[in-house]
Design a protein around this motif. Structure first.
Motif, PDB file in Angstrom:
ATOM      1  N   HIS A   1       0.846  -1.196   0.000  1.00 33.03           N
ATOM      2  CA  HIS A   1       0.000   0.000   0.000  1.00 33.03           C
ATOM      3  C   HIS A   1       0.887   1.254   0.000  1.00 33.03           C
ATOM      4  O   HIS A   1       0.942   1.991   0.987  1.00 33.03           O
ATOM      5  CB  HIS A   1      -0.915   0.005   1.224  1.00 33.03           C
ATOM      6  CG  HIS A   1      -1.815  -1.184   1.319  1.00 33.03           C
ATOM      7  ND1 HIS A   1      -3.005  -1.279   0.618  1.00 33.03           N
ATOM      8  CD2 HIS A   1      -1.696  -2.334   2.019  1.00 33.03           C
ATOM      9  CE1 HIS A   1      -3.574  -2.437   0.891  1.00 33.03           C
ATOM     10  NE2 HIS A   1      -2.798  -3.105   1.736  1.00 33.03           N
ATOM     11  N   LEU A   2       1.576   1.476  -1.082  1.00 31.49           N
ATOM     12  CA  LEU A   2       2.493   2.613  -1.155  1.00 31.49           C
ATOM     13  C   LEU A   2       1.748   3.945  -1.248  1.00 31.49           C
ATOM     14  O   LEU A   2       2.367   5.011  -1.132  1.00 31.49           O
ATOM     15  CB  LEU A   2       3.439   2.453  -2.348  1.00 31.49           C
ATOM     16  CG  LEU A   2       4.290   1.172  -2.319  1.00 31.49           C
ATOM     17  CD1 LEU A   2       5.213   1.127  -3.527  1.00 31.49           C
ATOM     18  CD2 LEU A   2       5.080   1.056  -1.025  1.00 31.49           C
ATOM     19  N   GLN A   3       0.423   3.888  -1.421  1.00 32.71           N
ATOM     20  CA  GLN A   3      -0.406   5.100  -1.414  1.00 32.71           C
ATOM     21  C   GLN A   3      -0.870   5.468  -0.020  1.00 32.71           C
ATOM     22  O   GLN A   3      -1.558   6.477   0.173  1.00 32.71           O
ATOM     23  CB  GLN A   3      -1.624   4.896  -2.322  1.00 32.71           C
ATOM     24  CG  GLN A   3      -2.840   4.225  -1.676  1.00 32.71           C
ATOM     25  CD  GLN A   3      -2.679   2.730  -1.390  1.00 32.71           C
ATOM     26  OE1 GLN A   3      -1.626   2.163  -1.610  1.00 32.71           O
ATOM     27  NE2 GLN A   3      -3.747   2.077  -0.930  1.00 32.71           N
ATOM     28  N   ASP A   4      -0.495   4.667   0.988  1.00 32.65           N
ATOM     29  CA  ASP A   4      -0.915   4.911   2.368  1.00 32.65           C
ATOM     30  C   ASP A   4      -0.480   6.310   2.806  1.00 32.65           C
ATOM     31  O   ASP A   4       0.665   6.713   2.541  1.00 32.65           O
ATOM     32  CB  ASP A   4      -0.285   3.854   3.278  1.00 32.65           C
ATOM     33  CG  ASP A   4      -0.797   3.910   4.706  1.00 32.65           C
ATOM     34  OD1 ASP A   4      -0.453   4.882   5.408  1.00 32.65           O
ATOM     35  OD2 ASP A   4      -1.524   2.992   5.118  1.00 32.65           O
ATOM     36  N   PRO A   5      -1.359   7.071   3.446  1.00 27.56           N
ATOM     37  CA  PRO A   5      -1.005   8.442   3.840  1.00 27.56           C
ATOM     38  C   PRO A   5       0.226   8.541   4.730  1.00 27.56           C
ATOM     39  O   PRO A   5       0.879   9.585   4.770  1.00 27.56           O
ATOM     40  CB  PRO A   5      -2.260   8.954   4.559  1.00 27.56           C
ATOM     41  CG  PRO A   5      -3.075   7.743   4.881  1.00 27.56           C
ATOM     42  CD  PRO A   5      -2.758   6.750   3.815  1.00 27.56           C
ATOM     43  N   ARG A   6       0.566   7.458   5.423  1.00 31.70           N
ATOM     44  CA  ARG A   6       1.749   7.484   6.292  1.00 31.70           C
ATOM     45  C   ARG A   6       3.052   7.514   5.502  1.00 31.70           C
ATOM     46  O   ARG A   6       4.086   7.930   6.033  1.00 31.70           O
ATOM     47  CB  ARG A   6       1.741   6.272   7.227  1.00 31.70           C
ATOM     48  CG  ARG A   6       0.616   6.275   8.254  1.00 31.70           C
ATOM     49  CD  ARG A   6       0.535   4.941   8.980  1.00 31.70           C
ATOM     50  NE  ARG A   6       0.055   3.885   8.103  1.00 31.70           N
ATOM     51  CZ  ARG A   6       0.013   2.592   8.438  1.00 31.70           C
ATOM     52  NH1 ARG A   6       0.447   2.202   9.636  1.00 31.70           N
ATOM     53  NH2 ARG A   6      -0.443   1.694   7.580  1.00 31.70           N
ATOM     54  N   ILE A   7       3.015   7.060   4.233  1.00 28.33           N
ATOM     55  CA  ILE A   7       4.265   6.988   3.470  1.00 28.33           C
ATOM     56  C   ILE A   7       4.180   7.564   2.063  1.00 28.33           C
ATOM     57  O   ILE A   7       5.195   7.584   1.357  1.00 28.33           O
ATOM     58  CB  ILE A   7       4.774   5.527   3.368  1.00 28.33           C
ATOM     59  CG1 ILE A   7       3.740   4.640   2.645  1.00 28.33           C
ATOM     60  CG2 ILE A   7       5.127   4.972   4.738  1.00 28.33           C
ATOM     61  CD1 ILE A   7       4.281   3.261   2.282  1.00 28.33           C
ATOM     62  N   ILE A   8       3.014   8.042   1.640  1.00 30.22           N
ATOM     63  CA  ILE A   8       2.876   8.433   0.244  1.00 30.22           C
ATOM     64  C   ILE A   8       3.869   9.518  -0.178  1.00 30.22           C
ATOM     65  O   ILE A   8       4.377   9.507  -1.306  1.00 30.22           O
ATOM     66  CB  ILE A   8       1.421   8.873  -0.081  1.00 30.22           C
ATOM     67  CG1 ILE A   8       1.253   9.040  -1.601  1.00 30.22           C
ATOM     68  CG2 ILE A   8       1.043  10.140   0.694  1.00 30.22           C
ATOM     69  CD1 ILE A   8      -0.172   9.197  -2.049  1.00 30.22           C
ATOM     70  N   GLN A   9       4.197  10.436   0.732  1.00 26.37           N
ATOM     71  CA  GLN A   9       5.154  11.484   0.375  1.00 26.37           C
ATOM     72  C   GLN A   9       6.558  10.919   0.179  1.00 26.37           C
ATOM     73  O   GLN A   9       7.394  11.540  -0.496  1.00 26.37           O
ATOM     74  CB  GLN A   9       5.175  12.566   1.465  1.00 26.37           C
ATOM     75  CG  GLN A   9       3.851  13.310   1.623  1.00 26.37           C
ATOM     76  CD  GLN A   9       3.375  13.955   0.331  1.00 26.37           C
ATOM     77  OE1 GLN A   9       4.177  14.513  -0.426  1.00 26.37           O
ATOM     78  NE2 GLN A   9       2.083  13.894   0.069  1.00 26.37           N
ATOM     79  N   LEU A  10       6.815   9.765   0.766  1.00 26.22           N
ATOM     80  CA  LEU A  10       8.124   9.137   0.651  1.00 26.22           C
ATOM     81  C   LEU A  10       8.161   8.071  -0.442  1.00 26.22           C
ATOM     82  O   LEU A  10       9.212   7.447  -0.655  1.00 26.22           O
ATOM     83  CB  LEU A  10       8.513   8.490   1.983  1.00 26.22           C
ATOM     84  CG  LEU A  10       8.765   9.429   3.162  1.00 26.22           C
ATOM     85  CD1 LEU A  10       8.854   8.631   4.450  1.00 26.22           C
ATOM     86  CD2 LEU A  10      10.030  10.230   2.942  1.00 26.22           C
ATOM     87  N   ALA A  11       7.036   7.853  -1.115  1.00 28.99           N
ATOM     88  CA  ALA A  11       6.936   6.760  -2.083  1.00 28.99           C
ATOM     89  C   ALA A  11       8.061   6.762  -3.126  1.00 28.99           C
ATOM     90  O   ALA A  11       8.651   5.708  -3.386  1.00 28.99           O
ATOM     91  CB  ALA A  11       5.571   6.765  -2.759  1.00 28.99           C
ATOM     92  N   PRO A  12       8.409   7.908  -3.727  1.00 25.84           N
ATOM     93  CA  PRO A  12       9.504   7.882  -4.710  1.00 25.84           C
ATOM     94  C   PRO A  12      10.806   7.352  -4.123  1.00 25.84           C
ATOM     95  O   PRO A  12      11.505   6.541  -4.752  1.00 25.84           O
ATOM     96  CB  PRO A  12       9.640   9.352  -5.123  1.00 25.84           C
ATOM     97  CG  PRO A  12       8.297   9.940  -4.855  1.00 25.84           C
ATOM     98  CD  PRO A  12       7.801   9.250  -3.624  1.00 25.84           C
TER      99      PRO A  12
ATOM    100  N   PHE B   1       5.724  -3.934  -7.863  1.00 25.86           N
ATOM    101  CA  PHE B   1       4.926  -3.768  -6.653  1.00 25.86           C
ATOM    102  C   PHE B   1       3.448  -3.791  -7.042  1.00 25.86           C
ATOM    103  O   PHE B   1       3.022  -2.967  -7.857  1.00 25.86           O
ATOM    104  CB  PHE B   1       5.209  -2.419  -5.984  1.00 25.86           C
ATOM    105  CG  PHE B   1       6.657  -2.096  -5.765  1.00 25.86           C
ATOM    106  CD1 PHE B   1       7.241  -2.265  -4.517  1.00 25.86           C
ATOM    107  CD2 PHE B   1       7.441  -1.611  -6.806  1.00 25.86           C
ATOM    108  CE1 PHE B   1       8.582  -1.956  -4.314  1.00 25.86           C
ATOM    109  CE2 PHE B   1       8.780  -1.290  -6.612  1.00 25.86           C
ATOM    110  CZ  PHE B   1       9.352  -1.468  -5.359  1.00 25.86           C
ATOM    111  N   ALA B   2       2.669  -4.682  -6.462  1.00 22.13           N
ATOM    112  CA  ALA B   2       1.220  -4.661  -6.640  1.00 22.13           C
ATOM    113  C   ALA B   2       0.652  -3.760  -5.541  1.00 22.13           C
ATOM    114  O   ALA B   2       0.612  -4.151  -4.371  1.00 22.13           O
ATOM    115  CB  ALA B   2       0.632  -6.061  -6.552  1.00 22.13           C
ATOM    116  N   VAL B   3       0.264  -2.546  -5.927  1.00 18.70           N
ATOM    117  CA  VAL B   3      -0.199  -1.542  -4.956  1.00 18.70           C
ATOM    118  C   VAL B   3      -1.717  -1.595  -4.883  1.00 18.70           C
ATOM    119  O   VAL B   3      -2.403  -1.349  -5.884  1.00 18.70           O
ATOM    120  CB  VAL B   3       0.283  -0.135  -5.345  1.00 18.70           C
ATOM    121  CG1 VAL B   3      -0.267   0.910  -4.374  1.00 18.70           C
ATOM    122  CG2 VAL B   3       1.814  -0.091  -5.356  1.00 18.70           C
ATOM    123  N   ASN B   4      -2.233  -1.918  -3.708  1.00 15.98           N
ATOM    124  CA  ASN B   4      -3.666  -2.158  -3.524  1.00 15.98           C
ATOM    125  C   ASN B   4      -4.404  -0.979  -2.908  1.00 15.98           C
ATOM    126  O   ASN B   4      -4.048  -0.517  -1.823  1.00 15.98           O
ATOM    127  CB  ASN B   4      -3.875  -3.376  -2.619  1.00 15.98           C
ATOM    128  CG  ASN B   4      -3.648  -4.685  -3.330  1.00 15.98           C
ATOM    129  OD1 ASN B   4      -4.579  -5.461  -3.549  1.00 15.98           O
ATOM    130  ND2 ASN B   4      -2.405  -4.949  -3.697  1.00 15.98           N
TER     131      ASN B   4
END
Length: 300
Positions: free
Chosen positions: A11-22, A36-39
């Motif tokens: 869940h790389l879209q999770d608000p806890r980490i989305i800003q760090l996703a790149p 990555f299968a992002v759900n």
């Protein structure tokens, strides 16, 4: 030998980490994670998952309504979901499921089942794999899969912690068994028995990041930068950190810890399991239109 891995559920879209996703994606890719299968989990984050899939060729987007959020759905949620798949042919289905755990008990189970069945039927209609969350509801899950299945496009039982006895029946219905850091909390004897019951061609690995941080030697784990609950950050603050906080975030590169743990349980080389799980995921996610059919693996 360089290994390649496919994170079958995160869940790389999770608000806890989305800003760090790149940054997180770059680190994981450099370590050997190919895809990555992002759900997605609710109508509120489907657009974020879609954007991530458009930005990164290594991301396979998945859209679904998670059981924790079924009571928040809009009246036209299923139409919106259908439209999303029509406009995003590269997407898989998920995360959907059933939950009778501490949080799931607060949500009407009849509603959970209704929404779950509708999404399973949609996945089967579209010929797409579907990622399933199941907590303390495996009997219900098997009954529903039997009534609607089999599922030739595949059903991913994400973070599987069910029994060895259920594996053959679920596998016959099209199930794949995906293992995350949660497995490290399971009784070792039961975990080993269950893992050895899973057909080799149905084994997947995942992180479920930012959740499911493996219980492992702290020195072997990667930490999410700036995570206030990560041991390095706690040490900087002068806080005792001999134990890993259950609030610490999971870095997607920690799939290698999962790989090594599962390989040790199966008593096979990690390189062998890496290639097996990668091939299984690549085959599963190579449906028409999927990003997994693309050769490029980096940022666009």
């Amino acid at each position: 030998m360089a290994v390649r891995l496919f994170d079958a559920h995160c869940h790389l879209q999770d608000p806890r980490i989305i800003q760090l996703a790149p940054q997180l994606i770059d680190c994981a890719v450099r370590s050997g994670v190919v895809r990555f299968a992002v759900n997605g989990i609710s109508e509120k984050d489907w657009h974020l998952v879609k954007q991530m899939g458009e930005q990164y060729d290594c991301v396979v987007p998945s859209f679904g309504l998670h059981p924790w959020f079924v009571e928040e759905r809009t009246t036209n949620w299923l139409t919106s979901l259908r439209d999303l798949f029509r406009n995003t042919p590269e997407a898989a289905v998920g995360e959907i499921g059933l939950d009778k755990g501490s949080r799931g008990k607060q949500i009407d189970f009849t509603t959970q089942v209704e929404v779950f069945r509708e999404q399973l039927e949609l996945a089967k209609e579209l010929g797409k794999p579907v990622s399933v969350h199941c907590v303390r509801a495996f009997g219900d899950l098997q009954e529903i899969l039997q009534s609607l299945g089999p599922f030739p496009a595949g059903v991913i039982l994400h973070s599987y912690l069910g029994s060895a006895e259920m594996v053959p029946g679920l596998a016959k219905l099209g199930a794949y068994f995906s293992f995350s850091g949660f497995l490290t909390s399971m009784d070792v004897r039961k975990a080993k028995k269950m893992l050895k019951s899973v057909p080799t061609e149905r084994i997947l690995l995942e992180t479920d990041a930012p959740d499911a941080l493996p219980q492992s030697d702290m020195g072997s784990l990667k930490w999410v930068p700036g995570d206030a609950n990560a041991p390095p950050q706690l040490e900087h603050q002068g806080t005792e950190s001999r134990a890993i906080s259950n609030k610490a975030l999971n870095h997607p590169a920690n799939i290698f810890t999962v790989l090594n743990y599962v390989a040790s349980m199966l008593e096979i080389p990690a390189e062998e399991l890496a290639e097996t799980s990668y091939s299984n995921a690549q085959r599963l996610f190579s449906y028409p239109g999927s990003a997994a059919n693309s050769g490029h693996k980096g940022e666009k």
